[in-house]
Structures are given as C-alpha cells and as structure tokens.
Design an enzyme around this catalytic site. Structure first.
Site, PDB file in Angstrom:
ATOM      1  N   TYR A 163      -1.272  -1.043  10.337  1.00  0.00           N
ATOM      2  CA  TYR A 163      -1.268  -1.333   8.793  1.00  0.00           C
ATOM      3  C   TYR A 163       0.123  -0.694   7.782  1.00  0.00           C
ATOM      4  O   TYR A 163       0.269  -1.536   6.917  1.00  0.00           O
ATOM      5  CB  TYR A 163      -2.533  -1.213   7.925  1.00  0.00           C
ATOM      6  CG  TYR A 163      -2.934  -1.170   6.791  1.00  0.00           C
ATOM      7  CD1 TYR A 163      -3.783  -1.849   6.435  1.00  0.00           C
ATOM      8  CD2 TYR A 163      -3.132  -0.265   5.368  1.00  0.00           C
ATOM      9  CE1 TYR A 163      -4.732  -2.616   5.465  1.00  0.00           C
ATOM     10  CE2 TYR A 163      -3.437  -0.496   4.860  1.00  0.00           C
ATOM     11  CZ  TYR A 163      -4.111  -1.560   4.526  1.00  0.00           C
ATOM     12  OH  TYR A 163      -4.238  -1.345   2.820  1.00  0.00           O
TER      13      TYR A 163
ATOM     14  N   SER B 108       0.402  -1.393   0.122  1.00  0.00           N
ATOM     15  CA  SER B 108      -0.387  -0.351  -0.031  1.00  0.00           C
ATOM     16  C   SER B 108       0.596   1.453  -0.119  1.00  0.00           C
ATOM     17  O   SER B 108       1.894   1.205   0.482  1.00  0.00           O
ATOM     18  CB  SER B 108      -0.843  -0.318   1.179  1.00  0.00           C
ATOM     19  OG  SER B 108      -1.450   1.212   1.071  1.00  0.00           O
TER      20      SER B 108
HETATM   21  P1  NAD Z   1     -12.009  -5.485  -0.134  1.00  0.00           P
HETATM   22  O1  NAD Z   1     -12.342  -5.314   1.476  1.00  0.00           O
HETATM   23  O2  NAD Z   1     -12.867  -4.742  -1.132  1.00  0.00           O
HETATM   24  O3  NAD Z   1     -11.602  -6.831  -0.381  1.00  0.00           O
HETATM   25  C1  NAD Z   1     -10.943  -7.641   0.440  1.00  0.00           C
HETATM   26  C2  NAD Z   1     -10.778  -8.885   0.322  1.00  0.00           C
HETATM   27  O4  NAD Z   1      -9.910  -9.612   0.940  1.00  0.00           O
HETATM   28  C3  NAD Z   1     -11.596 -10.199   0.269  1.00  0.00           C
HETATM   29  O5  NAD Z   1     -11.978 -11.007  -0.849  1.00  0.00           O
HETATM   30  C4  NAD Z   1     -11.693 -10.104   1.489  1.00  0.00           C
HETATM   31  O6  NAD Z   1     -12.769 -11.271   2.295  1.00  0.00           O
HETATM   32  C5  NAD Z   1     -10.484 -10.895   1.404  1.00  0.00           C
HETATM   33  N1  NAD Z   1     -10.396 -11.020   2.843  1.00  0.00           N
HETATM   34  C6  NAD Z   1     -10.211  -9.980   3.772  1.00  0.00           C
HETATM   35  N2  NAD Z   1      -9.206 -10.597   5.104  1.00  0.00           N
HETATM   36  C7  NAD Z   1      -8.773 -12.349   4.983  1.00  0.00           C
HETATM   37  C8  NAD Z   1      -8.279 -13.024   5.087  1.00  0.00           C
HETATM   38  N3  NAD Z   1      -7.749 -12.875   6.550  1.00  0.00           N
HETATM   39  N4  NAD Z   1      -8.200 -14.670   4.480  1.00  0.00           N
HETATM   40  C9  NAD Z   1      -8.787 -14.267   3.576  1.00  0.00           C
HETATM   41  N5  NAD Z   1      -9.862 -13.674   2.853  1.00  0.00           N
HETATM   42  C10 NAD Z   1      -9.521 -12.314   3.769  1.00  0.00           C
HETATM   43  O7  NAD Z   1     -10.701  -4.470   0.097  1.00  0.00           O
HETATM   44  P2  NAD Z   1      -9.550  -4.289  -1.491  1.00  0.00           P
HETATM   45  O8  NAD Z   1      -9.050  -2.604  -0.864  1.00  0.00           O
HETATM   46  O9  NAD Z   1     -10.065  -4.934  -2.361  1.00  0.00           O
HETATM   47  O10 NAD Z   1      -8.378  -4.661  -0.962  1.00  0.00           O
HETATM   48  C11 NAD Z   1      -7.199  -5.722  -1.214  1.00  0.00           C
HETATM   49  C12 NAD Z   1      -5.502  -5.699  -1.049  1.00  0.00           C
HETATM   50  O11 NAD Z   1      -5.651  -4.453  -1.697  1.00  0.00           O
HETATM   51  C13 NAD Z   1      -5.685  -5.565   0.541  1.00  0.00           C
HETATM   52  O12 NAD Z   1      -4.477  -6.198   0.519  1.00  0.00           O
HETATM   53  C14 NAD Z   1      -5.219  -4.149   1.301  1.00  0.00           C
HETATM   54  O13 NAD Z   1      -4.803  -3.655   1.952  1.00  0.00           O
HETATM   55  C15 NAD Z   1      -5.031  -3.623  -0.406  1.00  0.00           C
HETATM   56  N6  NAD Z   1      -5.156  -2.138  -0.491  1.00  0.00           N
HETATM   57  C16 NAD Z   1      -6.041  -1.472  -0.510  1.00  0.00           C
HETATM   58  C17 NAD Z   1      -6.481   0.165  -0.912  1.00  0.00           C
HETATM   59  C18 NAD Z   1      -7.766   0.709  -0.500  1.00  0.00           C
HETATM   60  O14 NAD Z   1      -7.831   1.462  -1.082  1.00  0.00           O
HETATM   61  N7  NAD Z   1      -8.808  -0.439  -1.446  1.00  0.00           N
HETATM   62  C19 NAD Z   1      -4.940   0.502  -1.094  1.00  0.00           C
HETATM   63  C20 NAD Z   1      -3.585   0.254  -0.789  1.00  0.00           C
HETATM   64  C21 NAD Z   1      -3.891  -1.319  -0.598  1.00  0.00           C
END
Ligand code: NAD
Length: 248
Positions: free
Chosen positions: A155, A142
């Site tokens: 985080y 991230s």
């Molecule tokens: P989201 O909440 O839309 O999706 C998260 C996904 O991970 C879902 O499929 C959920 O079921 C799964 N998940 C959560 N905890 C889990 C676990 N313990 N075991 C297995 N599956 C699990 O989130 P997103 O925004 O798509 O995030 C995806 C990745 O991107 C994450 O690693 C997040 O930290 C990273 N990220 C997101 C953003 C943002 O702004 N959305 C920015 C930077 C990084």
C-alpha cells in the site's frame, strides 16, 4: 459556488472520503458521476443526497483495475453528463500484514487498484481535457506514501507511486491546461480504517499530534481547494491533511 455546473467523476464515491467529496462538490454546484465496487446500497444513498442538493448524480459498480471498464464508464459519463472537468481518483483498498506474508496476488491487487487504476482512469479523461485546454485531476495518495508504516508495504509503495505519477503527469499536463495534484490524507475514520485492530488504532492516535483521526469532510475540503478557483496555482502538489503525522 466554486464548481458551478462542472462535471466531476469520482472513483470510490459510495462511502468514506469519496462520498464526502462527492457531496461537497455537489454543494458547490457540480454534477457527480461516481463508481464503486459492489456497493450499490450505499451508492444509491449517496446519489440521493447529491440529487437532494439539486445536482445530477449517476453511479455504477466499476472495478478501476479493469482498464476497459473504467474507460467505458468515463465515456458514458461524458456522453450523458457532458465533458468531465474534474477527476477525483480516489478508489482504494488495503490488505494489512507483515511484509514477509504478502502473496503475489495480494501485491498485484493493491498495485492494480491504486497504481494501474488511477493511472488509466486519468488516461481515460485526459485527451478530452487536453482538447478543451482545461481540467483537474486529483489523485488520492496517503501519508503512508510519504512516511511508510508497518503492515502496509505494498500500500505504501502504491501510494508513493501515485505521488510520483502525479508529479510526472503534471509536467506534461500543466502546459496543456490540465492541473494534476495529489491529496495524501493521514488516518481518517472510514470503513478502510475500521479494519485496523483497536491496538493499532490507539497506537496511531497516541502518535498523532492532533490526537484524533480525521473526518472525511476534512479531506474533501482539501480536494475542493485543489479543484476550485483558489487552487489554480497548485501543480503537481501533494497536499497532506494528516493531523501532524507528516510535517513538511
Ligand atoms: P472506503 O473503504 O470508505 O471507500 C472506498 C471506496 O472505493 C468505496 O466506494 C469502494 O466501493 C471503492 N472501491 C474500492 N475498491 C475499488 C475498485 N477496485 N474499483 C472501484 N471502486 C473501488 O475507503 P476510504 O478511506 O474512503 O478511502 C478512499 C481513498 O483514500 C483510498 O484511495 C485510500 O487508500 C485513501 N486513504 C484513506 C485513508 C484513511 O485513513 N481512510 C488515509 C489515506 C488515504
């Protein structure tokens, strides 16, 4: 097609960035196995969309912080679909609060999902990749792991650890034909950011040169670059589509 007949394992593929990546990889010819956490309805929708693209899909609820369960899922994918070519190590969550308010359990949970989960999912697929002399691992970090943020101390620490892990593993893996890279997205419209307060979201947008949050497909496109034939010279890199939040 950039990923024709490849097998991709995506953690957290039911929604958000993982789902967009699953669909983009499937569009490029990959079969997709993904896990999620208790998100069966959305997982089934995503799987149906993958199948509609003519590719195989399988999914299961697997908590990536449970190392044995993650390994069992990777083994099942290899047995049912064939050797895994790509791991998109993406599952994640967040708990937002001021530094002094985090409990030990909250700290442990964030570290267990991101750092421990990504580390051991990579370990689950790595030996078979080394044996074949090919493979691609993409860890989702991230921009918070690069720059930090308020109300995100564990985080941000976890995401910085993912970047360090990516670089370290690259030194060992690249000579064996396995490329390991990271994607460090800026803020993206997903369920994860839906939990931000309106005030925090607006402050974030006001400070972003792009003036908007990203779309999951914009992160998936970066993952495709790393996984596809044009990505062959990225090793240990952290690509950060972030709307200008971190420029480097
Ligand atoms: P989201 O909440 O839309 O999706 C998260 C996904 O991970 C879902 O499929 C959920 O079921 C799964 N998940 C959560 N905890 C889990 C676990 N313990 N075991 C297995 N599956 C699990 O989130 P997103 O925004 O798509 O995030 C995806 C990745 O991107 C994450 O690693 C997040 O930290 C990273 N990220 C997101 C953003 C943002 O702004 N959305 C920015 C930077 C990084």
């Amino acid at each position: 097609m950039k990923l024709k007949d490849q097998i991709a394992l995506i953690t957290g593929g039911s929604r958000g960035i993982g789902r967009a990546t699953a669909l983009m990889f499937a569009q490029e010819g990959a079969d997709i196995a993904f896990c999620h956490l208790n998100d069966d309805a959305k997982a089934e929708e995503t799987a149906a969309e993958i199948r509609a693209l003519g590719r195989r899909a399988m999914h299961a609820s697997v908590d990536v912080s449970d190392i044995a369960a993650g390994k069992a899922f990777a083994d099942r994918v290899a047995a049912e679909f064939g050797p895994i070519d790509i791991l998109f190590n993406n599952a994640g969550m967040n708990i937002r609060k001021p530094f002094e308010a985090y409990t030990e359990d909250e700290f442990d949970r964030i570290m267990a999902v991101h750092v421990k989960g990504m580390f051991f999912m990579a370990q689950a697929v790595y030996p078979a990749m080394v044996a074949r002399g090919r493979g691609c691992i993409i860890n989702v970090a991230s921009q918070r792991g690069l720059k930090g943020a308020v109300n995100a101390a564990p985080y941000s620490a976890a995401k910085a650890a993912i970047i360090g892990f990516t670089r370290s593993l690259s030194w060992e893996a690249a000579p064996k034909g396995v490329r390991v890279n990271a994607v460090a997205p800026g803020p993206v419209v997903t369920d994860l950011t839906a939990t931000m307060t309106d005030q925090d979201r607006q402050a974030f947008i006001d400070a972003l040169p792009a003036g908007r949050f990203g779309r999951p497909e914009e992160i998936a496109a970066t993952a495709l670059l790393l996984a596809g034939p044009e990505g062959g010279f990225f090793v240990g890199a952290t690509l950060s589509p972030n709307g200008g939040d971190v420029m480097h």
